[in-house]
Design a protein around this motif. Structure first.
Motif, short mmCIF file in Angstrom:
data_model
loop_
_atom_site.label_atom_id
_atom_site.label_comp_id
_atom_site.label_asym_id
_atom_site.label_seq_id
_atom_site.Cartn_x
_atom_site.Cartn_y
_atom_site.Cartn_z
N TYR A 309 13.20 20.76 25.04
CA TYR A 309 13.08 22.14 24.56
C TYR A 309 11.85 22.31 23.67
CZ TYR A 309 17.49 23.59 26.60
OH TYR A 309 18.49 23.92 27.50
N GLY A 310 10.91 21.39 23.79
CA GLY A 310 9.62 21.54 23.15
C GLY A 310 9.53 21.06 21.72
N MET A 311 10.58 20.44 21.18
CA MET A 311 10.58 20.03 19.77
C MET A 311 9.82 18.72 19.58
SD MET A 311 12.17 22.49 18.42
CE MET A 311 12.94 23.89 19.22
N ASN A 312 9.12 18.63 18.45
CA ASN A 312 8.46 17.37 18.08
C ASN A 312 8.80 16.96 16.66
OD1 ASN A 312 7.00 19.17 16.50
ND2 ASN A 312 4.98 18.47 17.19
N HIS A 313 9.79 17.63 16.06
CA HIS A 313 10.05 17.45 14.63
C HIS A 313 11.53 17.69 14.36
CE1 HIS A 313 10.01 18.08 10.33
NE2 HIS A 313 10.00 19.39 10.40
N TYR A 314 12.11 16.86 13.50
CA TYR A 314 13.49 17.02 13.04
C TYR A 314 13.48 17.17 11.53
CZ TYR A 314 16.73 16.10 16.96
OH TYR A 314 17.49 16.19 18.10
N ARG A 315 14.11 18.22 11.05
CA ARG A 315 14.35 18.38 9.61
C ARG A 315 15.84 18.20 9.36
NH1 ARG A 315 17.00 23.34 6.94
NH2 ARG A 315 17.19 22.54 4.83
N TYR A 316 16.18 17.16 8.60
CA TYR A 316 17.58 16.88 8.29
C TYR A 316 17.99 17.64 7.05
CZ TYR A 316 17.52 13.52 11.96
OH TYR A 316 17.43 12.95 13.21
N HIS A 317 19.00 18.49 7.22
CA HIS A 317 19.47 19.36 6.13
C HIS A 317 20.35 18.55 5.20
CE1 HIS A 317 21.67 22.43 3.98
NE2 HIS A 317 21.10 23.42 4.63
N THR A 318 19.86 18.29 3.99
CA THR A 318 20.58 17.57 2.94
C THR A 318 21.27 16.31 3.46
OG1 THR A 318 22.52 19.05 3.25
CG2 THR A 318 20.94 19.63 1.52
N CYS A 319 20.54 15.57 4.28
CA CYS A 319 21.11 14.33 4.79
C CYS A 319 19.99 13.44 5.34
CB CYS A 319 22.16 14.58 5.87
SG CYS A 319 21.58 15.50 7.31
N CYS A 320 20.34 12.21 5.54
CA CYS A 320 19.42 11.24 6.15
C CYS A 320 20.18 10.54 7.26
CB CYS A 320 18.96 10.22 5.11
SG CYS A 320 17.90 8.91 5.77
#
Length: 905
Positions: A309-320
């Motif tokens: 779906y074209g994503m190259n980045h993950y931002r983890y919301h208040t978690c690792c």
């Protein structure tokens, strides 16, 4: 490491709900790794949660796990117990407490040297999911992966030689083609380290020379030469190496990628080339198990879907995430941004509600994340948390400490910190937010409690918006006002809180890359067929309740249409949202919320994928990539709705972060739905950096006798780069002729008389006096009506409208002159915005709804914009629109004509 003993398998289990720790009875077993809930241990939970999925075996307290372990099974000189992913743990050997560890993000490792070679001992691990030093954000939330109890990753005894490497940090230098290797050599004062590497996950093979280095005073600091032909890592070429460190036979292996992730002139760069963050929000929602997986295969599965779906980045919301996520991202070329598990206020000593213990824990958690995962090339960024408030000084100091320890990553103070009062602090490498001042908005949609609303919510659908003039404004913006006591009310999770605020800078212009935060949030109606997919301990009882509510209103037969039609509108909103970002040449990236449904916070079904990352069938991945990829070709024009015979003008442009695309040929075609080609333009171009203005196009539209769809198609010849726009050509209606039609504001005596004569009357109510109705709002509902309605009321702000688009009976003769789709399309914008939907919940008798407004699944009103019913031998047609305002637009006049023709004939 020289060997290890896998401790997975059957363990004795005692659930200690009261957290007593005494009189323990181990009367059950569990196979670890697992959670107590996923293993269906404990009491069955009969609650029916509506704000999130129901954990049917919810357990909070102490879970005790016991097993006999043979400590003579490993021949080693150092011994450690490794628990990859868990909660608060205490370790006991034969009843003796060995220690306690509290990290929520990183492995728990216990030193067991005193038990080497001593035979079988009773190992007991107490895991607590209560008493955390911080709330834990999405790591512990019922809205995401639940507050599970258990051990969910590797459980191993690991044996080492006396001298072995620990705290290994790998510093890749792409310019000098070296890797600086630093490590503590535990158990060894001086000696030799042999370092080797070999490539994998790459088309080319590369094996640097084996090299030897001396370590002294228990420290290794070596400069390993990768060679002139070393392979670089990026999203396009995720070349990796396995780097091995041999300390006299004790071997440790690490994944590295030769990369340099930096910023330059408001953009992110990878190995000196500019890149654009196409980010997915991730709260680690895995509904089958209710915990984040620790196996590589599952992370590869979900991340490959995101890439498709074209994503190259993950931002983890208040978690690792666990290490397997970083390995998968390494292999697929995804830029990761884990966050500290914090969503709150950072305070200074002496301030109200100051909690130094919590802050110390969070800071240490960040150092642990860097120590355990920082070598991964995908670990590119790090954030201090979500929507933080409080002390900028403390935030800056925390980032400064991390940078001093590990400068391989970019850091930010958080996501959307200080909300209406955005700022950049000294140590920020990039900025993540939703606005640059009160009315300088950098995304397309907002909650009512967070107004002003975005352009997709307020403006007629168009393909012309970008944020460049907002980022670099030509006129002064307005700043947010603060109350007399220096506080402001904010949305906080699923509720509201009051925080202290500093003065806002209306002219704030970040000089670091700007990432627009949590864009999108367009929800769809539930797909009740999804209920059967919840085969684990998590159940979609919220969906069951929503289905029952719809059935109580007599609307359940419409459920599938509600799902599909609301979803089609959501996709249109997402396309417009995404293209606004890709047109914005001053942005550094975006973080969408989300391509995946969010199971909690009222049930926010905002994805084109469900919570399982399966397609909802609303749009394919290739269609989505038309407007979300490393290269996007776009048209810029003012309206999707055009009058027959008029001239359609558009500007074409290319957003290009694809390294090998230097030039090409644009092919632009406008085609009617019957296949007739209105016009075609071909234009050669040379790519001008990341943004290229290709050409203007102009087509004369034909005369049509009904609403006709035309498709504007763009493609870059010989590539997969293409896009399309569905336009609507409206027949010319110079003036609305209502002669011969019986039109009233209400069913009065004259209308009653006509009905008794078998006539059809049209009721066009005075909208200003229309009770029991809801205002017209074309855009899809934001996030979740229930959650934001409560927050709006708490903050004394207007309630959200909460509607979810139209369900249209396209075969009805009242719309014979206004052809279209079954769902909302831009030709309906003028009509919806100049209407009110009538609430028909208590309507007595039979009715036929022609144009239905879909209500949210919390309220489930039976809403209509256009409906009819039989009365006294005649027929009443009700159209709750403002005809005077509609008569000012081509589509409005065509709609009036169609309805009046039906009534008249």
């Amino acid at each position: 490491m020289i060997n290890k003993l896998d401790l997975s398998g059957e363990w004795l289990l005692c659930l200690d709900k009261e957290c007593k720790g005494t009189d323990l009875v181990f009367d059950d077993t569990i196979n670890l790794p697992n959670t107590t809930s996923n293993a269906k241990k404990g009491e069955y939970n009969t609650e029916r949660e509506t704000g999130f999925l129901t954990d049917t075996y919810k357990f909070e307290g102490f879970a005790w796990f016991r097993k006999n372990v043979d400590f003579s099974a490993l021949q080693c000189e150092n011994l450690k117990l490794y628990l990859e992913r868990t909660r608060i743990t205490e370790l006991y050997i034969d009843g003796k407490k060995i220690g306690r560890q509290e990290s929520l993000c990183t492995p728990h490792i216990y030193d067991l040297n005193e038990y080497i070679g001593t035979g079988i001992h009773e190992m007991t691990i107490c895991v607590s999911n209560v008493g955390y030093k911080t709330k834990g954000g999405h790591l512990t939330s019922p809205d995401t992966q639940t507050n599970w109890n258990g051990i969910t990753g590797r459980i191993e005894l690991i044996g080492y030689k006396n001298a072995h490497a620990e705290n290994v940090m790998l510093w890749c230098d792409i310019h000098n083609k070296t890797v600086r290797v630093t490590a503590d050599i535990t158990g060894g004062k001086s000696g030799k380290a042999v370092i080797s590497a070999e490539s994998f996950n790459s088309e080319k093979n590369h094996t640097p020379a084996v090299q030897s280095f001396e370590y002294t005073n228990g420290k290794l600091d070596a400069l390993y030469k990768m060679g002139d032909d070393c392979l670089l890592w990026s999203e396009h070429e995720p070349n990796l190496y396995k780097l091995r460190i041999d300390i006299d036979g004790d071997m440790s292996e690490h994944i590295i990628g030769m990369r340099e992730f930096k910023t330059e002139s408001g953009k992110f760069t990878i190995n000196g080339e500019k890149t654009f963050l196409r980010g997915k929000h991730d709260g680690m929602i895995f509904p089958k198990t209710a915990f984040a997986p620790t196996d590589l295969e599952e992370w590869l599965r979900v991340m490959k879907i995101s890439k498709s779906y074209g994503m190259n980045h993950y931002r983890y919301h208040t978690c690792c995430p666990p290490e397997a996520a970083f390995v998968a991202a390494d292999m697929l070329g995804i830029y990761m941004e884990p966050q500290l598990p914090f969503w709150g206020t950072i305070t200074e000593e002496g301030e109200e509600n100051h909690n130094q213990e919590e802050q110390n824990f969070l800071v240490e958690e960040g150092f642990n994340m860097l120590k355990f995962f920082g070598n991964h090339p995908s670990y590119c960024m790090m954030s201090m948390g979500n929507e933080l408030w409080g002390s900028k000084k403390i935030l800056n100091d925390i980032i400064g400490g991390y940078k001093k320890f590990d400068n391989r990553h970019l850091y930010t103070q958080g996501s959307n910190n200080f909300q209406w009062f955005p700022n950049v602090i000294e140590n920020d490498d990039f900025f993540v937010g939703v606005r640059l001042a009160n009315d300088r908005l950098i995304r397309g949609s907002y909650a009512m409690c967070d107004a002003p609303l975005g352009h997709i919510q307020t403006d007629k659908p168009a393909a012309n918006h970008d944020y460049d003039s907002i980022i670099r404004p030509k006129k002064q913006a307005s700043s947010t006002e603060i109350s007399e006591d220096g506080t402001v009310q904010i949305q906080y999770g699923t509720t509201m809180k009051t925080v202290k605020a500093s003065e806002a800078d209306a002219d704030f212009i970040p000089e670091v890359p700007i990432v627009t935060h949590e864009i999108g949030q367009y929800e769809t109606y539930p797909n009740f067929k999804e209920i059967e997919k919840y085969t684990g301990s998590l159940k979609a009882r919220n969906f069951e309740v929503f289905r029952e509510r719809l059935e109580e209103k007599g609307l359940l037969p419409l459920a599938e249409d509600y799902f599909k039609c609301s979803g089609k509108l959501a996709v249109q909103c997402y396309k417009e949202e995404m293209e606004a970002v890709f047109r914005s040449r001053l942005l550094g990236g975006f973080q969408i919320l989300d391509i995946q449904d969010f199971s909690g916070q009222g049930t926010a079904l905002v994805g084109v994928l469900d919570a399982f990352m399966d397609s909802k069938g609303l749009i394919t991945d290739s269609e989505w990539r038309e407007f979300c990829n490393d290269a996007v070709v776009m048209a810029r024009f003012d309206s999707y709705v055009l009058e027959a015979g008029s001239s359609f003008k558009a500007h074409t442009e290319l957003c290009n972060y694809r390294p090998d695309l230097k030039d090409g040929k644009l092919i632009c075609t406008l085609t009617l739905e019957n296949g007739d080609v209105i016009g075609k333009v071909e234009k050669d171009f040379v790519s001008e950096g990341n943004y290229t203005d290709i050409c203007d196009v102009e087509f004369t539209l034909p005369q049509v006798t009904k609403n006709t769809k035309a498709v504007l198609a763009l493609e870059i010849e010989g590539t997969d780069i293409r896009n399309h726009y569905d336009l609507w050509v409206i027949p010319t209606v110079e003036k609305t002729d209502i002669s011969g039609a019986y039109i009233f504001n209400e069913v009065n005596d004259e209308a009653e008389s006509l009905l008794k004569q078998g006539k059809t009357v049209l009721i066009v109510p005075d909208l200003s006096k229309l009770e029991n109705s809801i205002e017209g709002f074309y855009c899809q509902d934001f996030w979740c009506y229930h959650m934001f309605c409560i927050i709006s009321q708490m903050m004394k702000k207007p309630d959200p409208v909460g509607t979810m688009g139209l369900l249209i009976d396209t075969e009805h003769p009242a719309l014979a002159g206004f052809a279209g789709e079954k769902y909302s399309t831009p030709q309906w914008w003028e009509i919806v915005q100049n209407s009110r939907s009538v609430i028909l919940d208590d309507f007595k008798g039979e009715k036929n709804v022609i144009v239905r407004t879909i209500d949210n699944f919390d309220r489930n009103h039976d809403l209509s914009l256009l409906y009819e019913y039989e009365k006294d031998g005649g027929k009443v047609v009700v159209c709750s629109c403002d005809f005077e305002k509609l008569s000012k637009s081509p589509e409005g006049r065509a709609f009036i004509k169609s309805v009046v023709d039906y009534v008249r004939n």
